[in-house]
Scaffold this active site. Structure first.
Site: not given
Ligand code: IVH
Length: 673
Positions: A41, A87-88, A118, A120, A294, A318, A415, A430
């Site tokens: 490569y 964010s989630l 998925e 995280k 999701k 989580k 030492c 040291c």
């Molecule tokens: S979906 C509205 N998928 O988690 C959908 N997020 O608080 C938002 N993250 O900011 C994101 N793996 O940094 C999604 N498979 C995944 C993820 C993921 C990690 C993080 C990402 C996001 C935070 C959500």
């Protein structure tokens, strides 16, 4: 040949190389099925860079050679996300996930739906914009509405395609979102190197990825091992119906997508997925902190909409952080091989993430003082993805009376000599080179794989041999054969193991100069610096007598490294050690001295098939030592093709072009072996 045709054919070669490299990136990062070696490569990349250098008019933004470009930025421009990066909602609790599911069910009025689960990934969310198939902008999430434009930094990440693989008009203008992360192993290695070079280490892979993306110079970013995984695709024209189809499409567009994603038809299988990964997370190469659930259908996602800053169609489920409380019974100082002092916590044993923990790292003096960690405190111990647990905080309410603020001891625990903290560094050292901990550490370093690579001379044996007095410094390794009879009488040693060790020691004498230099264990001299210095000074004598100014003048050597090398050789004992290595017959110079042309100087080689007397890496090392270069593909500019057993298509190509083909025997002769 008319000049246009000549350029035309160069253009074709450049395009072919780009395509091939792109294809190999795809195989490597997306399919995880590399089909060529790293050397091959690199060879292709070198060929491409050489051709583009000769023909700057043929350079393009999306060439794989253009990953590192652009000037360092003072400040990143702010950009607005066309669609906010939400964010989630988070939960650690099964009941709350059931609530989430009930809400989804009622909002969708009992029509059927399914989930995609998925991992995280614990990294940094980024957005990538492609216009007409080309990566035009990369940005951080920022506050969700506005982020930093860090295109040049993101371009350096090889798993991010600079151009989409598929040429479908519907998916040429897209936004891809995903996570930038670092594997635990890369993080560990990077920190090790940083520590060696006296730089501040990062706390965990996530911080180290975040810190890297904030760097102003893309050249530095390019040297850091960042990865990308995609989890969202938004096209101008929506052609797909579900998130799971989107993930598939992302893959065909050339993005790495997690292999662990699962479509779940019921909430029970969502929970099973969570439980499964809670158990298996350690087996992954990178940190995850939970799963993301999701709703699969994009239409249903739209109907569910979002509240405040998070969507109603997704939730982060989580894993409970692996934390525990226990009492800190003492703080011990550990002495590394270059004298680096690391404070280590002695803990009342506590069960955490599957093992009993009784020690944890405390990083350095500043860390302890910032958190005000005191002996006697009840502390929080955390096991991140890292194998080594750390003390992450103090439970203030539980502090007993009479505790004292931590004060760094003035003396080395091994030492007794005074410890010093150089200005601008986080660590104490040291400075006593005879300190027993350092002596052992240095011998271990000398013998380890990246250095002299003496198989069989590991930690336990070194401990045994130093305590018996056979090893006082690493040069003694080459006198061990004098103690053959004594060794044979040692417990657990047999004739065979003694002979193997002595053979490995003998073998190590052939290691190139740069390895010897690295093995010396000079502070701040990692393998890379050793190579730079070896190439520049060409011999130990040249290096030992170099002035501080001469050392500082070497490109890639900063004042701190220069000073460390200079100091090392002002020490009479160190010079004596070098003399003993010379007497033992180690290689103390680059094999070809500067300016002496050999038959190989400037010659371009291509290797095909396997050689019986050396590996490909060794062959490559031998060619480059003698001033030649090794390319991957045969072209008219190739001088020699070395054909081992079962040569590949490169052999035919060489024949076709009339390039000199060498047998292994002829090759060895050319190398004067
Ligand atoms: S979906 C509205 N998928 O988690 C959908 N997020 O608080 C938002 N993250 O900011 C994101 N793996 O940094 C999604 N498979 C995944 C993820 C993921 C990690 C993080 C990402 C996001 C935070 C959500």
């Amino acid at each position: 040949m008319a000049p246009e045709t000549a350029v035309g054919s160069v253009r074709k070669r450049i395009e072919a190389l780009r395509k091939k490299i792109q294809e190999h990136d795809y195989r490597y990062y997306v399919l995880a099925q590399p089909s060529i070696s790293d050397e091959e490569y690199d060879g292709m990349m070198r060929d491409l860079i050489a051709l583009e250098r000769e023909h700057p008019e043929l350079r393009t933004q999306d060439s794989p050679s253009e990953r590192v470009g652009g000037q360092p930025t003072k400040e990143f421009p702010s950009v607005t996300h066309a669609v906010p990066m939400l964010s989630l909602a988070n939960t650690y609790d099964e009941e709350e996930v059931r609530d989430f599911d009930r809400r989804v069910q009622s909002l969708l009025k009992n029509e059927p739906y399914r989930y995609v689960c998925e991992l995280k990934v614990d990294g940094i969310a980024v957005s990538l914009l492609y216009a007409r198939g080309l990566l035009v902008r990369g940005a951080t999430r920022g506050d969700g509405t506005q982020g930093d434009e860090i295109t040049n930094n993101l371009r350096t990440i090889r798993s991010i395609p600079l151009r989409l693989r598929e040429h479908n008009a519907n998916v040429q203008n897209v936004e891809v979102r995903g996570e930038v992360y670092m594997t635990r192993e890369d993080f560990r290695r990077m920190n090790e190197e940083r520590e060696l070079e006296g730089e501040k280490t990062f706390v965990n892979p996530r911080n180290s990825a975040a810190g890297t993306l904030k760097l102003q110079d893309p050249k530095v970013v390019a040297q850091r091992p960042l990865n990308f995984v995609a989890y969202s695709l938004r096209a101008e024209k929506r052609v797909l119906r579900s998130h799971s189809e989107n993930l598939e499409r992302l893959r065909t567009l050339g993005f790495p997508v997690s292999q662990q994603t699962r479509v779940c038809e019921s909430l029970e299988s969502v929970i099973a997925y969570w439980k499964e990964w809670e158990q298996r997370r350690e087996k992954l190469a990178y940190d995850i902190d939970g799963i993301v659930v999701k709703v699969d259908s994009l239409l249903q996602q739209e109907r569910l909409g979002s509240i405040a800053k998070s969507p109603r169609w997704a939730i982060a489920f989580k894993f409970a952080a692996r934390k525990a409380q226990t009492v800190l019974s003492g703080i011990r100082l550990q002495v590394g091989r270059v004298g680096t002092i690391t404070p280590v916590a002695d803990l009342q044993p506590v069960f955490l993430g599957g093992t009993t923990v009784s020690r944890a790292t405390l990083h350095n003096e500043d860390y302890i003082r910032e958190l005000d960690i005191r002996v006697g405190d009840t502390v929080i111990v955390e096991k991140g993805g890292d194998v080594i647990p750390k003390v992450s905080g103090v439970v203030a309410e539980k502090r007993p009376s009479g505790t004292r603020r931590f004060a760094m001891p003035h003396e080395c625990p091994e030492c007794g000599l005074r410890l010093l903290r150089p200005e601008g560094e986080a660590n104490y050292y040291c400075e006593n080179s005879e300190c027993p901990a350092q002596v052992k550490g240095r011998i271990e370093h000398f013998a380890h794989r990246g250095a002299m690579d003496i198989e069989g001379l590991g930690e336990a044996i070194i401990e045994q041999l130093t305590s018996l007095g056979y090893l006082k410094r690493f040069a003694d390794v080459y006198d061990l054969h004098r103690h053959q009879t004594e060794l044979l009488n040692l417990e657990r040693w047999g004739e065979k193991s003694v002979q193997n060790l002595l053979d490995a020691i003998e073998e190590s004498k052939r290691k190139p100069f740069a390895r010897v230099l690295f093995a010396l264990g000079i502070r701040h001299v990692g393998a890379g610096v050793a190579q730079t210095v070896a190439t520049h000074f060409r011999s130990m004598d040249g290096l030992m007598d170099a002035s501080l100014e001469e050392l500082e003048a070497v490109q890639g050597i900063g004042p701190r490294i220069a000073e460390s090398i200079f100091h090392f050789f002002r020490d009479k004992n160190n010079r004596k050690l070098v003399e003993r290595l010379r007497e033992a017959g180690l290689t103390l110079q680059e094999r070809v001295s500067a300016g002496t042309a050999t038959a190989l100087t400037g010659k371009r080689f291509v290797l095909t098939g396997s050689l019986s007397s050396m590996t490909r890496d060794e062959a490559k090392e031998k060619i480059t030592e003698r001033g030649g270069t090794v390319g991957n593909s045969v072209s008219r500019s190739t001088d020699f093709v070395v054909a081992g057993e079962e040569p590949g298509s490169k052999y035919d190509k060489a024949k076709q072009l009339g390039i000199k083909i060498l047998t292994e025997k002829e090759f060895r002769k050319l190398l004067s072996l």
